[in-house]
Design a protein around this motif. Structure first.
Motif, PDB file in Angstrom:
ATOM      1  N   ASP A 100       1.016  -1.328   0.210  1.00 52.71           N
ATOM      2  CA  ASP A 100       0.376  -0.092   0.389  1.00 52.71           C
ATOM      3  C   ASP A 100       0.700   1.437   0.009  1.00 52.71           C
ATOM      4  O   ASP A 100       0.097   2.273  -0.383  1.00 52.71           O
ATOM      5  CB  ASP A 100      -0.977  -0.079   1.264  1.00 52.71           C
ATOM      6  N   GLU A 145      10.476  -1.783   4.356  1.00 55.79           N
ATOM      7  CA  GLU A 145       8.563  -2.112   5.844  1.00 55.79           C
ATOM      8  C   GLU A 145       9.721  -0.870   6.529  1.00 55.79           C
ATOM      9  O   GLU A 145       9.706  -1.439   8.537  1.00 55.79           O
ATOM     10  CB  GLU A 145       9.076  -3.233   6.339  1.00 55.79           C
ATOM     11  N   HIS A 148       8.588  -1.430  10.408  1.00 59.58           N
ATOM     12  CA  HIS A 148       9.176  -1.650  11.655  1.00 59.58           C
ATOM     13  C   HIS A 148      10.504  -1.695  12.398  1.00 59.58           C
ATOM     14  O   HIS A 148      11.016  -2.128  12.994  1.00 59.58           O
ATOM     15  CB  HIS A 148       8.788  -3.367  11.456  1.00 59.58           C
TER      16      HIS A 148
HETATM   17  C1  BGC Z   1       3.271  -3.154   6.966  1.00 62.38           C
HETATM   18  C2  BGC Z   1       3.551  -2.855   5.231  1.00 62.38           C
HETATM   19  C3  BGC Z   1       2.534  -1.342   5.530  1.00 62.38           C
HETATM   20  C4  BGC Z   1       1.590  -0.439   6.034  1.00 62.38           C
HETATM   21  C5  BGC Z   1       0.699   0.696   5.510  1.00 62.38           C
HETATM   22  C6  BGC Z   1       2.565  -1.670   8.254  1.00 62.38           C
HETATM   23  O1  BGC Z   1       2.397  -2.876   9.519  1.00 62.38           O
HETATM   24  O2  BGC Z   1       4.439  -4.002   7.690  1.00 62.38           O
HETATM   25  O3  BGC Z   1       3.897  -3.398   4.275  1.00 62.38           O
HETATM   26  O4  BGC Z   1       2.812  -1.167   4.210  1.00 62.38           O
HETATM   27  O5  BGC Z   1       2.145  -1.019   7.471  1.00 62.38           O
HETATM   28  O6  BGC Z   1       0.310  -0.359   6.060  1.00 62.38           O
END
Ligand code: BGC
Length: 242
Positions: A100, A145, A148
């Protein structure tokens, strides 16, 4: 189409202008957010537009060749699922699924705050989680990512997402301190030339962006809520999904 933890949204997209064509349709994400139930909603929205062409789809996790590899804020049963194949069984057109934030970033780079920007540009989306999209001279490095990264012993998005602000009822200045600390850790390992901040909170950028002390210039996203859908369509047509 934009698959999110709380809503599934879709619209036809005008790729010349980088904007939605007509009204967006939004349906609550089924709970639990299992693949089959979500496919049903996506197929229903595509059908409501009478659309038989290519469909770009965003997913809130790592996506490689149509397969979901993580699912931080949706049901864990998505991990290992071939989302492109699952959707193609239910809708007439070819499907391209991508992360996304990567989709939102592609849209901002083409039509919004990152237009014409070379160098290293980082787009961050603040919502339920924190999504990231990294661009080097306009080219996407997919599936970063950065939501995180560990910040003071905790997942970055747990402390600094828009959901954390709501959950903990933080004022914008209090939340800006969290975001500032998060960006501080991020900047220790990455030296971008520009950071674009998106998600619903970008509409309120004046309440928190001026409080940040980053070395990198920070600008609000311009396409806001539409960025994911527009970027998904762009990725489908130009085959930009990893
Ligand atoms: C996910 C991502 C994502 C983001 C926003 C995170 O927790 O690991 O892949 O793009 O949230 O939805």
């Amino acid at each position: 189409m934009d698959i999110g933890g709380s809503g599934i949204k879709g619209c036809l997209v005008d790729l010349d202008e980088g904007r939605l064509l007509g009204e967006r349709v939004r349906i609550e994400t089924p709970q639990p957010s299992l693949p089959d139930s979500v496919y049903g909603v996506v197929a229903g929205i595509v059908e409501s537009f009478g659309w038989g062409g290519q469909v770009g789809v965003t997913f809130p996790g790592v996506m490689k060749a149509g397969v979901a590899h993580t699912a931080a804020n949706v049901d864990k049963s998505w991990i290992g699922t071939d989302v492109d194949a699952g959707l193609e069984q239910r809708i007439p057109g070819a499907v391209q699924t991508l992360n996304d934030a990567d989709a939102a970033g592609l849209a901002e780079m083409r039509y919004g705050a990152g237009r014409g920007r070379g160098g290293v540009v980082l787009m961050l989306t603040f919502g339920t989680g924190i999504g990231s999209a990294l661009f080097v001279d306009g080219r996407l490095v997919p599936n970063t990512e950065f939501g995180h990264i560990q910040v003071d012993g905790e997942d970055g998005e747990r402390r600094a997402s828009a959901a954390a602000r709501e959950r903990e009822e933080l004022s914008y200045p209090a939340w800006a301190l969290r975001v500032d600390r998060y960006l501080d850790v991020l900047e220790a390992g990455l030296w971008p030339d520009l950071i674009i901040v998106g998600g619903g909170v970008s509409k309120k950028a004046s309440k928190w962006v001026p409080l940040l002390s980053t070395r990198t210039p920070v600008v609000p996203a311009e396409l806001q809520n539409d960025a994911g859908i527009v970027g998904a369509a762009l990725a489908a047509v130009e085959r930009l999904a990893p």
